[in-house]
Design a protein around this motif. Structure first.
Motif, PDB file in Angstrom:
ATOM      1  N   ALA A 156       2.126  -4.958   5.062  1.00 11.44           N
ATOM      2  CA  ALA A 156       2.657  -5.471   4.068  1.00 11.44           C
ATOM      3  C   ALA A 156       4.066  -5.203   3.626  1.00 11.44           C
ATOM      4  O   ALA A 156       4.989  -5.982   3.442  1.00 11.44           O
ATOM      5  N   ASN A 157       4.340  -3.820   3.757  1.00 10.82           N
ATOM      6  CA  ASN A 157       5.758  -3.226   3.383  1.00 10.82           C
ATOM      7  C   ASN A 157       6.646  -3.856   4.318  1.00 10.82           C
ATOM      8  O   ASN A 157       7.721  -4.047   3.948  1.00 10.82           O
ATOM      9  N   LYS A 196      -7.703   1.179   7.703  1.00 14.43           N
ATOM     10  CA  LYS A 196      -7.463  -0.117   7.486  1.00 14.43           C
ATOM     11  C   LYS A 196      -6.612  -0.165   6.365  1.00 14.43           C
ATOM     12  O   LYS A 196      -5.577  -1.002   6.548  1.00 14.43           O
ATOM     13  N   GLN A 197      -6.765   0.338   5.454  1.00  9.81           N
ATOM     14  CA  GLN A 197      -6.114   0.249   3.986  1.00  9.81           C
ATOM     15  C   GLN A 197      -4.530   0.808   4.241  1.00  9.81           C
ATOM     16  O   GLN A 197      -3.732  -0.207   4.016  1.00  9.81           O
ATOM     17  N   GLU A 198      -4.404   1.760   4.743  1.00 12.76           N
ATOM     18  CA  GLU A 198      -2.803   2.389   5.174  1.00 12.76           C
ATOM     19  C   GLU A 198      -2.502   1.538   6.108  1.00 12.76           C
ATOM     20  O   GLU A 198      -1.031   1.162   5.737  1.00 12.76           O
ATOM     21  N   THR A 199      -2.841   0.962   7.130  1.00 12.92           N
ATOM     22  CA  THR A 199      -2.315   0.201   8.014  1.00 12.92           C
ATOM     23  C   THR A 199      -1.902  -1.189   7.490  1.00 12.92           C
ATOM     24  O   THR A 199      -0.858  -1.598   7.671  1.00 12.92           O
ATOM     25  N   GLY A 200      -2.848  -1.698   6.706  1.00 12.05           N
ATOM     26  CA  GLY A 200      -2.472  -2.890   5.843  1.00 12.05           C
ATOM     27  C   GLY A 200      -1.398  -2.853   4.878  1.00 12.05           C
ATOM     28  O   GLY A 200      -0.476  -3.834   4.830  1.00 12.05           O
ATOM     29  N   ARG A 201      -1.281  -1.441   4.069  1.00  7.24           N
ATOM     30  CA  ARG A 201      -0.148  -1.247   3.350  1.00  7.24           C
ATOM     31  C   ARG A 201       1.032  -1.171   4.257  1.00  7.24           C
ATOM     32  O   ARG A 201       2.170  -2.033   3.925  1.00  7.24           O
ATOM     33  N   GLU A 202       1.104  -0.625   5.163  1.00  5.58           N
ATOM     34  CA  GLU A 202       2.505  -0.429   6.208  1.00  5.58           C
ATOM     35  C   GLU A 202       2.555  -1.910   6.530  1.00  5.58           C
ATOM     36  O   GLU A 202       3.816  -2.054   6.598  1.00  5.58           O
TER      37      GLU A 202
END
Length: 121
Positions: free
Chosen positions: A108-109, A100-106
């Motif tokens: 956002a980027n 979830k954190q990594e997908t959210g970061r992607e």
């Protein structure tokens, strides 16, 4: 925690269950490469992997590695061996939250890139 997750991912059944949610970006650089070797090995072999398997694969795929690079790989694999094991349910929850954190970061980027006019992002 990365080493404990990698230790869990050595098990074929656990890896198969979670392969769609684990991304190399969830790990620091050295461990991301170890994860990629684990993923490659699981796609080729249908059994649990040992740390010795991973180190052998690393050596076979990096024949021109310097002694320092080989020692770093050995130390990374050794840290996986020495890592505390996570119970499968806890490891599953950790993977879900990291995904979830990594997908959210992607996302956002991607949003930032789009807002800056990079429509090919």
């Amino acid at each position: 925690m990365q080493t404990s997750l990698l230790k869990s991912l050595l098990a074929a059944d656990f890896f198969e269950t979670h392969k769609g949610r684990v991304k190399p970006a969830m790990f620091d650089d050295g461990y991301a490469k170890i994860y990629e070797m684990i993923a490659t090995a699981h796609s080729k072999y249908s059994h649990d992997l040992s740390p010795t398997d991973i180190l052998a694969i690393w050596k076979a795929t990096h024949p021109a590695a310097t002694r320092t690079e080989a020692e770093l790989a050995h130390d990374a694999v050794l840290s996986i061996v020495e890592a505390d094991s996570l119970t499968p349910i806890v490891a599953s929850d950790v993977i879900e939250n990291l995904w979830k954190q990594e997908t959210g970061r992607e996302i956002a980027n991607l949003g930032i890139a789009l807002s800056e006019g990079h429509y090919d992002a």
